[in-house]
Design an enzyme around this catalytic site. Structure first.
Site, PDB file in Angstrom:
ATOM      1  CB  SER A  43      -7.082  -0.441   1.218  1.00  0.00           C
ATOM      2  OG  SER A  43      -7.533  -1.112   0.068  1.00  0.00           O
ATOM      3  CB  SER A  44     -12.471  -1.167   0.307  1.00  0.00           C
ATOM      4  OG  SER A  44     -12.907  -0.056   1.019  1.00  0.00           O
ATOM      5  CG  ASP A  51      -8.537   5.060  -0.531  1.00  0.00           C
ATOM      6  OD1 ASP A  51      -9.699   5.458  -0.731  1.00  0.00           O
ATOM      7  OD2 ASP A  51      -8.056   4.079  -1.119  1.00  0.00           O
ATOM      8  NE  ARG A  73      -4.124   1.757   0.773  1.00  0.00           N
ATOM      9  CZ  ARG A  73      -5.105   2.028  -0.088  1.00  0.00           C
ATOM     10  NH1 ARG A  73      -5.065   1.570  -1.308  1.00  0.00           N
ATOM     11  NH2 ARG A  73      -6.151   2.721   0.299  1.00  0.00           N
ATOM     12  N   GLY A 113     -13.403  -1.968  -7.205  1.00  0.00           N
ATOM     13  CA  GLY A 113     -14.733  -1.417  -6.908  1.00  0.00           C
ATOM     14  C   GLY A 113     -14.806  -0.552  -5.665  1.00  0.00           C
ATOM     15  N   GLY A 114     -13.679  -0.031  -5.185  1.00  0.00           N
ATOM     16  CA  GLY A 114     -13.716   0.861  -4.019  1.00  0.00           C
ATOM     17  C   GLY A 114     -14.410   0.208  -2.837  1.00  0.00           C
ATOM     18  CG  ASN A 152      -8.155   6.042  -4.784  1.00  0.00           C
ATOM     19  OD1 ASN A 152      -8.980   5.162  -4.588  1.00  0.00           O
ATOM     20  ND2 ASN A 152      -8.237   7.215  -4.202  1.00  0.00           N
ATOM     21  CB  THR A 167      -9.080  -1.119  -7.642  1.00  0.00           C
ATOM     22  OG1 THR A 167      -9.072   0.091  -6.908  1.00  0.00           O
ATOM     23  CG2 THR A 167      -8.248  -2.148  -6.910  1.00  0.00           C
TER      24      THR A 167
HETATM   25  N1  GLY Z   1      -8.320   2.833  -3.481  1.00  0.00           N
HETATM   26  C1  GLY Z   1      -9.347   1.928  -3.205  1.00  0.00           C
HETATM   27  C2  GLY Z   1      -9.068   1.094  -2.007  1.00  0.00           C
HETATM   28  O1  GLY Z   1      -7.914   0.885  -1.686  1.00  0.00           O
HETATM   29  O2  GLY Z   1      -9.967   0.656  -1.366  1.00  0.00           O
END
Ligand code: GLY
Length: 574
Positions: free
Chosen positions: A457-458, A428, A112, A478-479, A406, A386
């Site tokens: 993050s997700s 984020d 990350r 998909g965020g 992102n 993503t």
């Molecule tokens: N940038 C999307 C995530 O990391 O969740």
């Protein structure tokens, strides 16, 4: 920079199935980057790769055929995606890898992005309190310190082939170019104004005449950046010429990433977040991704409720899954962030007692009012770009990788002379308590900006093991919809006994608690929509949710790889 192809570009064809026993099928094949087809489903005996782009998936399978393992293939696929899928494949972003080695060891690699050393908590807040999401989302100040290249070299510890073999296909694709698809042409055309706004040196993606399907995209600067990595390893990115190009780019656009930030960036090997669901072991990403914990919470909140008897897309099942999504997401903004910088109560919020308590106010047939669940999120719908790849080999290695810039094409800033997009991952973070990021997520202290901290993050790269052996390798972009999509895909397969293709392709839904809106894809059943409205839900139809890439290990030991039909994604195997 670009030339129009004389060769015709084969428009993506949906091919279902592949005969893995063809003569010579085990030899690497030469890939024609100007003519390729897209397979959506493959069954294979020896190995499989599924990713956002056919050329990247084919590259990964060639590496398996050359004797590489799933880690080798995942690395080569990521390098290729950095070339052929510039909206999310990257050198200038970050990602997460969840892997199972053939010896049974479970690993997670965290690459990350990090906040630069000169970042500070209120860097996007003006004196009058205005939060500048424009600056956290676009342009130079939006970028965190890239982690991808360090992550790829951390992954090399589990690979068999030399990095030069894994990166060369990407260099060739960048240097000689490849034919872009209709979807890519459209995306690049819609990006032209922003590219001109956020770049002082015009990148290969800028073109006077509109991009067309089949045009060749040549990326010479990117090829040179890749060659420096090939020749000098991670130092070929974090030091020397590429570091100089990044820092110069920062200076031109008011960004803050420094030589020290780059030199000091290190990917981290972490213990995966694991839990059991009805005998299956689920292996996910720990903090700084919320994905593994959210998936854990959602799965455990349905485990004792016999959802299988309710049926896929039944009113009862959708309502139950919506309510557990709301409850899980309500915890995200409050408790989750980089656990190296903030104490995240993972054990508590995934404990049986806690989750049972959370479900006490769940009433079948009635929407739980927002006030009865702890406030957590607002929501806007924006691009959620993503990318995910799933890889498996015959040795028993399985790798799930999700990487991101992102937003689609990140900060829209391409490093001048370097040829790669920089991320806009700083968004984020919670840039100001109560101010939603581009996915509508808000947060507070747990996810505040601090130098060297990783933003929450997700991303949810996930393995499911059955009897200690890989059973599913799955993930999606998909965020904030990522964890809820993986949740649905797992429930579809493990509970509703659906085929892998149906589990991925059937319409999905997403709730992240506030505002109280259930987002559903086109094709969501109308009677269920009406029934949910009667229960008190507000529904909203939206564009496609994510692009799930999954590999399932079949009872005969073969691999079934399925690529999402929501994009140009492609499955390959042999
Ligand atoms: N940038 C999307 C995530 O990391 O969740």
């Amino acid at each position: 920079m670009q030339k129009k192809l004389l060769l015709s570009f084969i428009f993506p064809v949906l091919l279902f199935s592949c005969n893995s026993t063809r003569k010579n099928a085990n030899r690497p094949v030469s890939i024609n980057p100007y003519q390729y087809t897209i397979q959506k489903r493959v069954t294979a005996a020896n190995g499989a790769v599924v990713s956002a782009h056919a050329l990247a998936s084919k590259t990964g399978v060639n590496i398996l055929k050359k004797g590489g393992n799933a880690f080798d293939a995942a690395i080569a696929t990521q390098f290729a995606l950095a070339v052929v899928y510039p909206n999310a494949g990257n050198l200038g972003g970050g990602g997460f890898l969840v892997g199972r080695r053939s010896n049974g060891e479970l690993i997670a690699i965290d690459y990350r992005e990090k906040a630069p050393g000169n970042a500070h908590r209120d860097m996007y807040v003006e004196a009058d309190g205005t939060a500048r999401t424009d600056k956290s989302q676009d342009g130079h100040l939006a970028s965190g310190v890239p982690g991808t290249v360090s992550g790829l070299f951390e992954s090399m510890k589990y690979a068999k082939l030399p990095v030069k073999d894994l990166i060369q296909p990407a260099i060739d694709l960048a240097e000689k170019g490849f034919a872009i698809s209709e979807r890519e042409a459209k995306a690049l055309n819609s990006l032209q104004d922003e590219l001109k706004r956020y770049n002082s040196m015009m990148p290969a993606f800028v073109k006077t005449l509109p991009w067309k399907t089949g045009d060749t995209l040549v990326q010479t600067d990117l090829a040179n950046s890749l060659k420096r990595i090939r020749d000098r390893g991670a130092a070929g990115f974090y030091e020397g010429e590429t570091a100089r190009l990044i820092v110069e780019e920062m200076k031109r656009g008011g960004g803050i990433i420094s030589y020290d930030d780059l030199k000091n960036y290190k990917a981290k090997l972490r213990a995966p977040h694991t839990f059991y669901y009805k005998g299956y072991q689920v292996v996910g990403m720990p903090m700084p991704s919320s994905g593994g914990v959210l998936l854990h919470q959602m799965m455990k909140m349905i485990e004792e409720r016999n959802i299988a008897s309710m049926g896929f897309h039944s009113l009862q099942a959708v309502q139950l899954m919506t309510e557990v999504q709301k409850r899980a997401f309500a915890d995200r903004g409050e408790y989750m962030g980089d656990a190296d910088h903030y104490k995240v109560p993972v054990d508590l919020i995934t404990s049986e007692v806690y989750l049972r308590d959370k479900m006490k106010n769940y009433v079948p047939g009635k929407a739980t009012p927002g006030t009865e669940i702890k406030p957590g999120f607002l929501q806007r719908t924006e691009s959620e770009e993503t990318t995910h790849l799933s890889v498996i080999d015959k040795e028993g290695n399985a790798v799930a990788v999700t990487t991101t810039l992102n937003n689609s094409y990140g900060s829209r800033t391409v490093v001048g002379g370097g040829g790669f997009f920089l991320n806009d991952e700083m968004d984020d973070f919670s840039i100001k308590p109560g101010v939603p990021n581009m996915y509508g997520a808000i947060g507070g202290e747990a996810n505040s900006i601090k130098p060297g901290k990783r933003m929450l993050s997700s991303m949810t790269p996930t393995l499911v093991l059955k009897d200690n052996k890989p059973y599913l390798v799955v993930g999606t972009p998909g965020g904030t919809t990522i964890p809820t999509q993986i949740f649905q895909t797992l429930v579809n397969i493990l509970e509703f006994n659906m085929s892998t293709t149906d589990a991925v392709y059937k319409p999905k839904f997403h709730h992240q608690w506030v505002p109280d809106t259930l987002q559903v894809e086109k094709g969501f059943p109308q009677p269920v929509w009406k029934g949910l409205e009667k229960m008190g839900y507000i529904l909203h139809q939206r564009s496609g949710i994510g692009r799930t890439e999954i590999i399932k290990i079949l009872p005969d030991g073969k691999f079934e790889a399925v690529a999402d039909t929501r994009g140009d994604d492609a499955a390959e195997g042999y």
